[in-house]
Scaffold this motif. Structure first.
Motif, PDB file in Angstrom:
ATOM      1  N   VAL A   5       0.875  -1.171   0.000  1.00 57.21           N
ATOM      2  CA  VAL A   5       0.000   0.000   0.000  1.00 57.21           C
ATOM      3  C   VAL A   5       0.913   1.222   0.000  1.00 57.21           C
ATOM      4  O   VAL A   5       1.633   1.482   0.976  1.00 57.21           O
ATOM      5  N   TRP A   6       0.909   1.947  -1.086  1.00 58.51           N
ATOM      6  CA  TRP A   6       1.755   3.129  -1.241  1.00 58.51           C
ATOM      7  C   TRP A   6       1.035   4.380  -0.735  1.00 58.51           C
ATOM      8  O   TRP A   6      -0.168   4.532  -0.919  1.00 58.51           O
ATOM      9  N   ASP A   7       1.809   5.277  -0.160  1.00 53.87           N
ATOM     10  CA  ASP A   7       1.351   6.643   0.085  1.00 53.87           C
ATOM     11  C   ASP A   7       1.669   7.468  -1.162  1.00 53.87           C
ATOM     12  O   ASP A   7       2.490   7.067  -1.999  1.00 53.87           O
ATOM     13  N   TRP A   8       1.056   8.627  -1.288  1.00 59.15           N
ATOM     14  CA  TRP A   8       1.267   9.474  -2.455  1.00 59.15           C
ATOM     15  C   TRP A   8       2.168  10.681  -2.149  1.00 59.15           C
ATOM     16  O   TRP A   8       3.334  10.694  -2.482  1.00 59.15           O
ATOM     17  N   ASN A   9       1.614  11.679  -1.455  1.00 58.89           N
ATOM     18  CA  ASN A   9       2.367  12.917  -1.224  1.00 58.89           C
ATOM     19  C   ASN A   9       3.595  12.658  -0.357  1.00 58.89           C
ATOM     20  O   ASN A   9       3.501  12.113   0.743  1.00 58.89           O
ATOM     21  N   GLY A  10       4.750  13.031  -0.872  1.00 54.04           N
ATOM     22  CA  GLY A  10       5.989  12.844  -0.133  1.00 54.04           C
ATOM     23  C   GLY A  10       6.583  11.459  -0.278  1.00 54.04           C
ATOM     24  O   GLY A  10       7.688  11.207   0.211  1.00 54.04           O
ATOM     25  N   THR A  11       5.859  10.562  -0.946  1.00 53.33           N
ATOM     26  CA  THR A  11       6.372   9.198  -1.152  1.00 53.33           C
ATOM     27  C   THR A  11       6.551   8.958  -2.648  1.00 53.33           C
ATOM     28  O   THR A  11       7.631   9.165  -3.171  1.00 53.33           O
ATOM     29  N   LEU A  12       5.505   8.574  -3.334  1.00 51.35           N
ATOM     30  CA  LEU A  12       5.614   8.429  -4.789  1.00 51.35           C
ATOM     31  C   LEU A  12       5.716   9.786  -5.476  1.00 51.35           C
ATOM     32  O   LEU A  12       6.391   9.921  -6.507  1.00 51.35           O
ATOM     33  N   PHE A  13       5.045  10.774  -4.916  1.00 50.62           N
ATOM     34  CA  PHE A  13       5.022  12.121  -5.501  1.00 50.62           C
ATOM     35  C   PHE A  13       5.937  13.028  -4.683  1.00 50.62           C
ATOM     36  O   PHE A  13       5.681  13.284  -3.510  1.00 50.62           O
ATOM     37  N   HIS A  14       6.994  13.514  -5.318  1.00 50.41           N
ATOM     38  CA  HIS A  14       7.996  14.325  -4.620  1.00 50.41           C
ATOM     39  C   HIS A  14       7.558  15.795  -4.639  1.00 50.41           C
ATOM     40  O   HIS A  14       7.925  16.573  -5.521  1.00 50.41           O
ATOM     41  N   ASP A  15       6.774  16.146  -3.626  1.00 49.61           N
ATOM     42  CA  ASP A  15       6.169  17.480  -3.616  1.00 49.61           C
ATOM     43  C   ASP A  15       6.647  18.359  -2.467  1.00 49.61           C
ATOM     44  O   ASP A  15       6.017  19.356  -2.137  1.00 49.61           O
ATOM     45  N   SER A  16       7.768  18.003  -1.854  1.00 42.28           N
ATOM     46  CA  SER A  16       8.225  18.753  -0.677  1.00 42.28           C
ATOM     47  C   SER A  16       8.501  20.218  -1.003  1.00 42.28           C
ATOM     48  O   SER A  16       8.210  21.104  -0.186  1.00 42.28           O
ATOM     49  N   ASP A  17       9.037  20.493  -2.187  1.00 41.99           N
ATOM     50  CA  ASP A  17       9.303  21.891  -2.558  1.00 41.99           C
ATOM     51  C   ASP A  17       8.007  22.693  -2.616  1.00 41.99           C
ATOM     52  O   ASP A  17       7.960  23.854  -2.178  1.00 41.99           O
ATOM     53  N   ALA A  18       6.951  22.083  -3.156  1.00 44.28           N
ATOM     54  CA  ALA A  18       5.662  22.774  -3.245  1.00 44.28           C
ATOM     55  C   ALA A  18       5.065  23.014  -1.867  1.00 44.28           C
ATOM     56  O   ALA A  18       4.495  24.075  -1.601  1.00 44.28           O
ATOM     57  N   VAL A  19       5.204  22.045  -0.980  1.00 46.14           N
ATOM     58  CA  VAL A  19       4.667  22.186   0.375  1.00 46.14           C
ATOM     59  C   VAL A  19       5.363  23.326   1.115  1.00 46.14           C
ATOM     60  O   VAL A  19       4.717  24.181   1.728  1.00 46.14           O
ATOM     61  N   VAL A  20       6.689  23.348   1.039  1.00 47.31           N
ATOM     62  CA  VAL A  20       7.444  24.391   1.738  1.00 47.31           C
ATOM     63  C   VAL A  20       7.158  25.764   1.133  1.00 47.31           C
ATOM     64  O   VAL A  20       6.941  26.749   1.860  1.00 47.31           O
ATOM     65  N   SER A  21       7.134  25.837  -0.182  1.00 46.61           N
ATOM     66  CA  SER A  21       6.883  27.121  -0.836  1.00 46.61           C
ATOM     67  C   SER A  21       5.473  27.634  -0.550  1.00 46.61           C
ATOM     68  O   SER A  21       5.276  28.833  -0.306  1.00 46.61           O
ATOM     69  N   ALA A  22       4.486  26.740  -0.559  1.00 42.97           N
ATOM     70  CA  ALA A  22       3.116  27.149  -0.257  1.00 42.97           C
ATOM     71  C   ALA A  22       2.994  27.623   1.188  1.00 42.97           C
ATOM     72  O   ALA A  22       2.280  28.585   1.483  1.00 42.97           O
ATOM     73  N   THR A  23       3.702  26.965   2.083  1.00 46.57           N
ATOM     74  CA  THR A  23       3.706  27.382   3.491  1.00 46.57           C
ATOM     75  C   THR A  23       4.320  28.765   3.636  1.00 46.57           C
ATOM     76  O   THR A  23       3.801  29.629   4.358  1.00 46.57           O
ATOM     77  N   ASN A  24       5.429  28.994   2.958  1.00 43.43           N
ATOM     78  CA  ASN A  24       6.048  30.321   3.007  1.00 43.43           C
ATOM     79  C   ASN A  24       5.113  31.401   2.466  1.00 43.43           C
ATOM     80  O   ASN A  24       5.077  32.524   2.986  1.00 43.43           O
ATOM     81  N   GLU A  25       4.350  31.060   1.445  1.00 43.34           N
ATOM     82  CA  GLU A  25       3.431  32.032   0.854  1.00 43.34           C
ATOM     83  C   GLU A  25       2.344  32.451   1.842  1.00 43.34           C
ATOM     84  O   GLU A  25       2.017  33.641   1.953  1.00 43.34           O
ATOM     85  N   ILE A  26       1.784  31.478   2.561  1.00 39.08           N
ATOM     86  CA  ILE A  26       0.672  31.845   3.455  1.00 39.08           C
ATOM     87  C   ILE A  26       1.148  32.618   4.683  1.00 39.08           C
ATOM     88  O   ILE A  26       0.372  33.356   5.292  1.00 39.08           O
ATOM     89  N   PHE A  27       2.431  32.463   5.014  1.00 43.40           N
ATOM     90  CA  PHE A  27       2.940  33.186   6.188  1.00 43.40           C
ATOM     91  C   PHE A  27       3.699  34.466   5.817  1.00 43.40           C
ATOM     92  O   PHE A  27       4.187  35.164   6.701  1.00 43.40           O
TER      93      PHE A  27
END
Length: 211
Positions: A5-27
């Motif tokens: 059973v695979w996870d998606w975000n952060g596992t198969l899908f390498h989206d860490s840059d988007a997560v960090v950048s989106a977090t920076n945007e909201i703050f």
């Protein structure tokens, strides 16, 4: 093991840059200095609003969480378009499928976004079942969703291994009696992943070698 059973975000899908950048945007309106991935990992926890409180140094006010969450997803869904599959994802999926064993995908990302995204990458045929978070579902804990996922596939949990990047993935595996391999490609620090007692790997190919 006969099923992953695979996870998606952060596992198969390498989206860490988007997560960090989106977090920076909201703050940005808060006057906070931008953080990098290591900085994010140092405050990250579930539920995510607790991490936000750590970042701003105070409790969120009424209605503030909803605004931040909406803003994060607006930015994330734009930024993730530049993200790719994790290194080794395609090879790992193909190798497991070629071995005659089965695999599925369980994510806490919105189901209506997940399904077309995996099709866009051309990997949807690898999965016997794909479950994301549906409109009526609660995003608090992955364990209940894992239980429903395993039950729907009529799997023997003793023959299942969960591969994910978060503490929630490990807890969900424990909840159903499956094994887990935790991957350092996401938001959670290696130390926090290792504290669960499951094997921790730095690449998906290492996870496949362990299996």
């Amino acid at each position: 093991m006969t099923h992953i059973v695979w996870d998606w975000n952060g596992t198969l899908f390498h989206d860490s840059d988007a997560v960090v950048s989106a977090t920076n945007e909201i703050f940005r309106p808060y006057g906070l200095a931008p953080i990098d991935l290591d900085g994010f990992r140092s405050v990250y926890c579930r539920p995510i609003w607790v991490a936000y409180e750590r970042m701003i140094g105070r409790a969120l006010e009424e209605g503030e969480w909803e605004l931040l969450d909406r803003g994060f997803h607006d930015h994330y869904h734009r930024l993730m378009e530049a993200c790719l599959l994790a290194e080794g994802a395609v090879a790992s999926l193909a190798a497991w499928g070629d071995s005659g064993r089965s695999q599925s995908l369980l994510s806490m990302w919105q189901h209506e976004r997940l399904v077309p995204k995996i099709a866009e990458f051309g990997i949807d045929h690898h999965f016997t079942r794909v479950d994301g978070l549906r409109p009526s579902g609660r995003a608090d804990h992955k364990a209940d969703h894992m239980e429903a996922h395993v039950r729907a596939l009529d799997l023997d949990p003793a023959k299942v291994v969960v591969i994910g990047d978060s503490v929630d993935d490990g807890i969900a595996a424990q909840h159903v009696g499956a094994r887990a391999i935790l991957y350092t490609g996401g938001m959670t620090s290696r130390a926090e992943l290792a504290a669960l007692g499951f094997p921790v790997v730095d690449s998906l190919s290492d996870a496949m070698d362990l299996i």
